[in-house]
Design a protein around this motif. Structure first.
Motif, PDB file in Angstrom:
ATOM      1  N   GLU A 105      38.657  -3.007  19.725  1.00 43.48           N
ATOM      2  CA  GLU A 105      40.038  -2.584  19.260  1.00 43.48           C
ATOM      3  C   GLU A 105      40.177  -1.371  18.955  1.00 43.48           C
ATOM      4  O   GLU A 105      41.566  -0.755  19.390  1.00 43.48           O
ATOM      5  CB  GLU A 105      40.215  -3.452  18.044  1.00 43.48           C
ATOM      6  CG  GLU A 105      40.542  -4.873  18.125  1.00 43.48           C
ATOM      7  CD  GLU A 105      40.158  -5.700  17.105  1.00 43.48           C
ATOM      8  OE1 GLU A 105      39.609  -5.201  15.841  1.00 43.48           O
ATOM      9  OE2 GLU A 105      40.668  -6.961  16.864  1.00 43.48           O
ATOM     10  N   LYS A 108      40.613   0.515  22.502  1.00 43.59           N
ATOM     11  CA  LYS A 108      42.064   0.435  22.989  1.00 43.59           C
ATOM     12  C   LYS A 108      43.097   1.284  22.181  1.00 43.59           C
ATOM     13  O   LYS A 108      44.156   1.370  22.900  1.00 43.59           O
ATOM     14  CB  LYS A 108      42.428  -1.203  22.925  1.00 43.59           C
ATOM     15  CG  LYS A 108      41.628  -2.039  23.921  1.00 43.59           C
ATOM     16  CD  LYS A 108      41.520  -3.484  23.667  1.00 43.59           C
ATOM     17  CE  LYS A 108      42.915  -4.002  24.227  1.00 43.59           C
ATOM     18  NZ  LYS A 108      43.238  -5.350  24.261  1.00 43.59           N
ATOM     19  N   ARG A 112      42.465   3.781  25.728  1.00 42.83           N
ATOM     20  CA  ARG A 112      41.429   3.574  26.465  1.00 42.83           C
ATOM     21  C   ARG A 112      41.490   2.075  26.988  1.00 42.83           C
ATOM     22  O   ARG A 112      41.943   1.161  26.331  1.00 42.83           O
ATOM     23  CB  ARG A 112      40.055   3.942  26.292  1.00 42.83           C
ATOM     24  CG  ARG A 112      39.849   5.283  25.718  1.00 42.83           C
ATOM     25  CD  ARG A 112      38.556   5.586  25.282  1.00 42.83           C
ATOM     26  NE  ARG A 112      38.452   6.407  24.176  1.00 42.83           N
ATOM     27  CZ  ARG A 112      38.539   7.873  24.438  1.00 42.83           C
ATOM     28  NH1 ARG A 112      38.624   8.361  25.544  1.00 42.83           N
ATOM     29  NH2 ARG A 112      38.410   8.719  23.263  1.00 42.83           N
ATOM     30  N   THR A 113      41.388   1.640  28.370  1.00 44.91           N
ATOM     31  CA  THR A 113      41.066   0.337  28.952  1.00 44.91           C
ATOM     32  C   THR A 113      39.850  -0.189  28.800  1.00 44.91           C
ATOM     33  O   THR A 113      38.754   0.666  29.331  1.00 44.91           O
ATOM     34  CB  THR A 113      41.434   0.271  30.401  1.00 44.91           C
ATOM     35  OG1 THR A 113      42.805   0.800  30.436  1.00 44.91           O
ATOM     36  CG2 THR A 113      41.486  -0.828  30.737  1.00 44.91           C
ATOM     37  N   ASP A 139      40.856  -5.927  28.229  1.00 45.01           N
ATOM     38  CA  ASP A 139      41.833  -5.854  29.312  1.00 45.01           C
ATOM     39  C   ASP A 139      41.629  -6.568  30.323  1.00 45.01           C
ATOM     40  O   ASP A 139      42.542  -7.130  31.064  1.00 45.01           O
ATOM     41  CB  ASP A 139      42.300  -4.506  29.727  1.00 45.01           C
ATOM     42  CG  ASP A 139      42.667  -3.545  28.327  1.00 45.01           C
ATOM     43  OD1 ASP A 139      43.804  -3.789  28.060  1.00 45.01           O
ATOM     44  OD2 ASP A 139      42.009  -2.747  27.756  1.00 45.01           O
TER      45      ASP A 139
END
Length: 228
Positions: A105, A108, A112-113, A139
């Motif tokens: 979490e 993200k 960032r992916t 993702d």
């Protein structure tokens, strides 16, 4: 045990995380499932366990091909392994490693992916994700079949993550994180800018370094700070 990030490491846009041993507690489940598969084929698992430990992170069908030689036996063993592992998962034997969800979490939230990868088959990966409530956490999730069938130490899953997400302009904008030498090799071969080993799984710091780790962390929870 933690080493600091090299200041020349490029901006990391894509983080490819391993599951068992890195974000998901293994707790000996792989070895239990392997033993069940070996017995299913009438083999003695004790004589094979050292190889199983040494190849943690490799796609399971590749391990069985090495151990049993014949493709038919390897496929049979792999099915038995997946069934045994799924039964352990259904029995509540799977858990997230400390800070794993929070780490994903946070990564993200940093923009960032995040992609989760495994050497298991898709059905097993999905069962683990469902047991943890992680179906929508990352993702993208990938198994060897999603990358043409070749798992680690090949770079295929990492490069598939790079191509499918299309968030990085350069492979050096990827970080690959795992607990085994095979994870490290896949990251190195894919050209990732950061290849980080964690000490919560199968292999120790020497094995991770020898396979090309640029960082060794006590656990995945340290990753956001390293990248920040």
């Amino acid at each position: 045990m933690t080493s600091l990030m090299n200041p020349t490491t490029p901006d990391i846009r894509l983080v490819v995380l391993d599951m068992a041993g890195t974000t998901v507690a293994d707790g000996g489940l792989v070895e239990e499932a392997f033993a069940a598969a070996a017995r299913h084929l009438g083999a003695e698992p004790d004589s094979m366990v050292d190889y199983v430990r040494a190849t943690m992170g490799e796609s399971k069908i590749s391990v069985f091909r090495h151990l049993f030689g014949e493709e038919g036996k390897a496929q049979d063993a792999n099915k038995a392994f997946e069934a045994a592992y799924a039964e352990l998962v259904d029995g509540g034997r799977v858990a997230a490693l400390p800070d794993a969800r929070e780490t994903i979490e946070t990564l993200k939230s940093q923009g960032r992916t995040v992609v989760l990868t495994t050497g298991f088959a898709r059905a097993t990966q999905d069962a683990i994700l469902a047991a943890l409530g992680w179906q929508d956490l990352a993702d993208l999730t990938l198994c060897p079949a999603d990358a043409g069938g070749r798992g680690r130490p090949y770079p295929d899953m990492v490069l598939t993550a790079f191509l499918r997400t299309a968030v990085a302009d350069d492979v050096r904008q990827m970080a690959v994180v795992g607990d085994t030498s095979y994870d490290m090799l896949s990251g190195v071969r894919a050209g990732a800018g950061l290849v980080a080993g964690v000490l919560t799984g199968a292999h120790d710091v020497d094995a991770l370094r020898a396979a090309g780790a640029t960082q060794v962390l006590d656990g995945v929870g340290q990753l956001p700070g390293v990248l920040a």
